[in-house]
Design a protein around this motif. Structure first.
Motif, PDB file in Angstrom:
ATOM      1  N   MET A  53      31.869 -24.347 -46.852  1.00  0.00           N
ATOM      2  CA  MET A  53      30.522 -24.724 -47.288  1.00  0.00           C
ATOM      3  C   MET A  53      30.196 -26.210 -47.101  1.00  0.00           C
ATOM      4  O   MET A  53      29.147 -26.523 -46.546  1.00  0.00           O
ATOM      5  N   PRO A  54      31.045 -27.146 -47.554  1.00  0.00           N
ATOM      6  CA  PRO A  54      30.691 -28.564 -47.373  1.00  0.00           C
ATOM      7  C   PRO A  54      30.467 -28.914 -45.901  1.00  0.00           C
ATOM      8  O   PRO A  54      29.470 -29.557 -45.562  1.00  0.00           O
ATOM      9  N   THR A  55      31.361 -28.451 -45.015  1.00  0.00           N
ATOM     10  CA  THR A  55      31.199 -28.705 -43.580  1.00  0.00           C
ATOM     11  C   THR A  55      29.890 -28.120 -43.083  1.00  0.00           C
ATOM     12  O   THR A  55      29.141 -28.757 -42.343  1.00  0.00           O
ATOM     13  N   LEU A  56      29.623 -26.902 -43.523  1.00  0.00           N
ATOM     14  CA  LEU A  56      28.418 -26.196 -43.087  1.00  0.00           C
ATOM     15  C   LEU A  56      27.167 -26.969 -43.492  1.00  0.00           C
ATOM     16  O   LEU A  56      26.229 -27.131 -42.711  1.00  0.00           O
ATOM     17  N   LEU A  57      27.179 -27.473 -44.720  1.00  0.00           N
ATOM     18  CA  LEU A  57      26.008 -28.184 -45.225  1.00  0.00           C
ATOM     19  C   LEU A  57      25.819 -29.521 -44.506  1.00  0.00           C
ATOM     20  O   LEU A  57      24.707 -29.891 -44.144  1.00  0.00           O
ATOM     21  N   ILE A  58      26.917 -30.244 -44.304  1.00  0.00           N
ATOM     22  CA  ILE A  58      26.783 -31.548 -43.644  1.00  0.00           C
ATOM     23  C   ILE A  58      26.332 -31.356 -42.200  1.00  0.00           C
ATOM     24  O   ILE A  58      25.421 -32.032 -41.725  1.00  0.00           O
ATOM     25  N   ALA A  59      26.951 -30.387 -41.514  1.00  0.00           N
ATOM     26  CA  ALA A  59      26.546 -30.124 -40.131  1.00  0.00           C
ATOM     27  C   ALA A  59      25.078 -29.713 -40.098  1.00  0.00           C
ATOM     28  O   ALA A  59      24.309 -30.152 -39.237  1.00  0.00           O
TER      29      ALA A  59
END
Lengths: 310, 278
Positions: free
Chosen positions: A227-233
């Motif tokens: 989730m964090p990666t997904l949101l930042i990307a």
């Protein structure tokens, strides 16, 4: 004991030989970067904000303070709101599509198979290509007369006559979104792939042992951790999509009938076709503010997500 | 995980991989093939991927009539100058932030990175006025200065990330030997960072090579226009010369693709470091 013995103490300026103190060196080495960023980024942003409160025009040669009149005009400008909505639609649609398809690609690339290196490498092709070339290429693919897309769809029986894709207001924006998705999704997939690879394999194995199927492990283990990666990307992508210029300017020029006009292309036209730098700056400042709000909203959401996860 | 896969899953994965390959490579291969086909074949109504008859006419048109080589030259000058300046200024800044105990260095890094999120359209108007006043319109200088600032955030960020992975003991040892600050950077850190310098240099080069908005605004004739502006202007008033455009596209993209494929592993690492890592 000399000063050299306490050299590891933090906060005390360290000396290398007998030259300048380290803190002065730091300042000296950072200066070129600061000068460059200040003159090409911070100064223009501030100057643009100032210009937006003036009636600066390169045609009438005026440049007087005019208060909020540009913003009042902007508020009632149908063209501005038209461009605002198009930009929002483009940003939302392309970000969501690119994240979802990118995730799908990343999940495939996560598996071991022959030729994985080749696929990973091929995915950099759309990213490396100049956007102007991408635009021209899609112009040709979606050409209303001889485009290959029409040919394929026609022969597959999906359409019964050639569609004038980017020449018609109904389909022009869709065509631009497809071009953007083509160009950016693979790169998104590579970013997400690095995120996926940090999910410990032991977790997945353990879930499998407990009898979890592929879909369950994805939904309950990989996705939350990603989730964090997904949101930042997603954030980076959204901010990038929001300022789309090359693709629209070259592919449709904002037309037909303003159906693909975005905030960037509108600003550019006001600035360089009508040479109204005051009003044009108001358009781009409004855009900057909207972008800031999007970034802020994303960051707040992200922080909340991370807090909740802890 | 290979052994836990059912045959159906294996097929699905290979099918997916094939789809990704076609998706990423297909449009460009089609464009490339277009560049070798006669206009007659392109409008015949029965498209074919294999150019028959094969022609170099579009390349002739692009170079002789549209003077593509002049745009290529302008782009080369601007992009190479930008690359070297970016590496120089970026490595100084990244080195200072990584090695010299700068207070609030993460704050400074965040500020530098946030610059890359400014909408460029908000910069182009004010910069155009500055360039006009300084007499910099239609010069390489205006483009190089602008691209330096556009490339710096990513270059600084990625180099900083790399410098941080180099052990501090090296600094200590160098200091014992009386190496000065610039000596440490020039003789020790930079030589150790060669792979990272190549990657970031390539990124800066691609950014400058592909940039369109500022080149469009700051240049008005073939003496200084870069390739993207040149290609954007290829369109004729009465018809679109798709074959010529395809040829020009191939000329500017193929070298880039070869470079990228050659350095792909480094690029992916570099970019993910710059784009996602906190």
């Amino acid at each position: 004991m000399t000063a050299a013995a306490t050299v590891s103490g933090i906060g005390r300026p360290r000396r290398f030989g007998k030259a300048l103190p380290v803190s002065l060196w730091a300042l000296l080495l950072l200066t070129p970067a600061f000068v460059s960023l200040a003159s090409v980024s911070f100064y223009p942003i501030i100057n643009g904000l100032y210009l937006s409160f003036t009636n600066t025009s390169l045609i009438t040669q005026e440049n007087e303070f005019s208060g909020f009149s540009n913003y009042v005009q902007l508020w009632g400008d149908a063209q501005f709101w038209n461009a605002w909505w198009h930009t929002m639609w483009f940003t939302t649609a392309s970000t969501i599509l690119e994240t979802v398809i990118g995730l799908g690609m990343a999940l495939i690339l996560c598996e071991a198979f022959k030729g994985r290196g080749l696929v990973r490498a091929a995915m950099l092709v759309p990213w490396a290509m100049p956007t102007v070339v991408t635009s021209k290429m899609f112009g040709w693919l979606f050409d209303g007369q001889n485009g290959i897309i029409n040919y394929i769809l026609l022969h597959a029986g999906l359409i019964d006559q050639n569609v004038n894709w980017y020449g018609s207001p109904d389909t022009a924006m869709t065509t631009i979104i497809i071009a953007d998705v083509w160009k950016t999704t693979p790169f998104m997939a590579l970013l997400l792939l690095t995120g996926l690879q940090t999910v410990p394999n032991s977790l997945i194995e353990a879930a499998r042992m407990d009898g979890a199927k592929g879909w369950t492990t994805f939904w309950y283990i990989r996705l939350p951790l990603l989730m964090p990666t997904l949101l930042i990307a997603g954030l980076f992508r959204a901010l990038d999509a929001f300022r789309v210029f090359d693709l629209v300017y070259v592919l449709t020029g904002g037309g037909p009938a303003d159906s693909t006009e975005t905030l960037s292309t509108l600003s550019y036209k006001v600035l360089f076709s009508t040479l109204q730098f005051g009003y044009g700056s108001a358009v781009s400042t409004a855009m900057f503010v909207t972008e800031g709000i999007i970034a802020l909203a994303f960051c707040l959401y992200l922080i909340r997500q991370i807090r909740r996860a802890q | 995980m290979n052994d836990t896969r059912s045959p159906l899953q294996t097929i699905a994965i290979y099918l997916g991989a094939l789809l990704i390959l076609i998706w990423s490579g297909g449009p460009f291969i089609w464009q490339f093939s277009t560049s070798f086909q006669l206009d007659k074949a392109l409008t015949s109504g029965s498209p074919s991927l294999i150019p028959a008859p094969f022609t170099l006419e579009h390349y002739y048109n692009a170079f002789i009539e549209k003077q593509l080589h002049r745009y290529v030259w302008n782009s080369l000058v601007v992009s190479l100058a930008t690359t070297f300046l970016c590496l120089f200024v970026g490595s100084l800044a990244a080195f200072a932030l990584s090695r010299l105990n700068v207070k609030g260095r993460f704050g400074i890094l965040m500020i530098i990175l946030s610059v890359s999120m400014f909408p460029q359209i908000a910069l182009v108007g004010p910069l155009y006025l500055v360039a006009t006043n300084l007499g910099l319109l239609d010069t390489y200088t205006a483009l190089i200065i602008t691209y330096l600032a556009l490339g710096l955030p990513l270059v600084t960020w990625v180099l900083f990330g790399y410098f941080e992975t180099l052990p501090r003991e090296i600094d200590e040892a160098a200091r014992m030997d009386g190496v000065s600050v610039p000596g440490l950077l020039w003789h020790i850190i930079l030589p150790m960072s060669l792979p990272s310098l190549v990657t970031t240099g390539l990124l800066a080069f691609i950014t400058a090579w592909n940039e369109f908005l500022f080149a469009l605004a700051f240049t008005s004739n073939i003496d200084r226009q870069t390739i993207p502006v040149g290609i954007a202007n290829f369109t004729n008033l009465y018809y679109v010369p798709w074959g010529d455009i395809a040829a020009a596209s191939a000329v500017v993209t193929v070298p880039l693709i070869i470079l990228v494929l050659f350095f792909q592993r480094h690029i992916i690492e570099g970019l993910t470091q710059g784009g996602i890592k906190e």
